[in-house]
Scaffold this motif. Structure first.
Motif, PDB file in Angstrom:
ATOM      1  N   ASP A 107       0.860  -1.178   0.000  1.00  0.00           N
ATOM      2  CA  ASP A 107       0.000   0.000   0.000  1.00  0.00           C
ATOM      3  C   ASP A 107       0.898   1.230   0.000  1.00  0.00           C
ATOM      4  N   THR A 108       0.541   2.204  -0.813  1.00  0.00           N
ATOM      5  CA  THR A 108       1.290   3.456  -0.789  1.00  0.00           C
ATOM      6  C   THR A 108       0.782   4.288   0.387  1.00  0.00           C
ATOM      7  N   ASP A 109       1.539   5.305   0.731  1.00  0.00           N
ATOM      8  CA  ASP A 109       1.061   6.289   1.696  1.00  0.00           C
ATOM      9  C   ASP A 109      -0.051   7.089   1.033  1.00  0.00           C
ATOM     10  N   VAL A 110      -0.781   7.839   1.828  1.00  0.00           N
ATOM     11  CA  VAL A 110      -1.730   8.795   1.267  1.00  0.00           C
ATOM     12  C   VAL A 110      -0.893   9.928   0.700  1.00  0.00           C
ATOM     13  N   ILE A 111      -1.104  10.218  -0.589  1.00  0.00           N
ATOM     14  CA  ILE A 111      -0.271  11.197  -1.292  1.00  0.00           C
ATOM     15  C   ILE A 111      -1.157  12.320  -1.808  1.00  0.00           C
ATOM     16  N   THR A 112      -0.730  13.545  -1.572  1.00  0.00           N
ATOM     17  CA  THR A 112      -1.418  14.724  -2.079  1.00  0.00           C
ATOM     18  C   THR A 112      -0.537  15.363  -3.132  1.00  0.00           C
ATOM     19  N   GLN A 147      -4.375   7.115  -2.639  1.00  0.00           N
ATOM     20  CA  GLN A 147      -3.646   5.997  -2.046  1.00  0.00           C
ATOM     21  C   GLN A 147      -3.932   4.789  -2.922  1.00  0.00           C
ATOM     22  N   ASN A 206      -3.199   0.380  -3.730  1.00  0.00           N
ATOM     23  CA  ASN A 206      -2.740  -0.956  -3.367  1.00  0.00           C
ATOM     24  C   ASN A 206      -2.155  -1.544  -4.639  1.00  0.00           C
ATOM     25  N   ARG A 208       6.725   6.241  -4.876  1.00  0.00           N
ATOM     26  CA  ARG A 208       6.035   7.500  -4.546  1.00  0.00           C
ATOM     27  C   ARG A 208       6.186   8.518  -5.673  1.00  0.00           C
ATOM     28  N   THR A 217      -7.314   2.941  -3.573  1.00  0.00           N
ATOM     29  CA  THR A 217      -7.971   2.668  -2.288  1.00  0.00           C
ATOM     30  C   THR A 217      -8.439   3.939  -1.614  1.00  0.00           C
ATOM     31  N   GLU A 218      -7.933   5.068  -2.040  1.00  0.00           N
ATOM     32  CA  GLU A 218      -8.424   6.368  -1.550  1.00  0.00           C
ATOM     33  C   GLU A 218      -8.253   7.362  -2.677  1.00  0.00           C
TER      34      GLU A 218
END
Length: 141
Positions: A49-54, A67, A69, A89, A136-137
């Protein structure tokens, strides 16, 4: 001597048929294993899973929060991905930033970003490939 040649010929034909049948059934078992869906444990072992990225989007004044998977082809590739988190990333940011807000609206936008990111990440890894990417997000502003 004629009978001996016939017996040897029959034995050779029987051996060839036996080897062919054995190869067929072994190959069939291998294909059946490959078609079997992965269990939840196997999926967890081969995904990250990646981090939540903005990041900003290509359209001015818009940004996305994402985010993912990422399912990798094997555990060796997962280990490589865990060591290359900065590259993963960067690939996520570059991919998301290349889209406008209008391109990412709806289910087709989600599918588009998943396919584009899978292609970009496949270039990053040396030991395997990316089997699929799931969002996922996902939020846009």
């Amino acid at each position: 001597m004629g009978k001996l040649k016939k017996i040897i010929g029959v034995v050779i034909i029987a051996v060839v048929m036996g080897v062919g049948a054995a190869f067929y059934f072994v190959q069939k078992d291998v294909e059946a294993e490959e078609e079997k869906p992965l269990t939840a444990e196997e999926l967890a072992e081969m995904s990250i899973d990646t981090d939540v990225i903005t990041t900003n989007l290509a359209s001015p004044g818009n940004f996305g929060i994402v985010q993912f998977n990422i399912l990798l082809s094997n555990t060796e590739t997962k280990e490589e991905a865990e060591k290359r988190t900065a590259e993963v990333r960067a690939a996520v940011i570059a991919t998301v930033a290349s889209f406008t807000k209008d391109e990412l609206i709806g289910e087709s936008g989600i599918t588009l970003i998943e396919e584009e990111l899978a292609a970009r990440l496949s270039e990053v890894f040396e030991k395997g490939k990316v089997d699929r990417v799931l969002v996922t997000e996902f939020k846009m502003q």
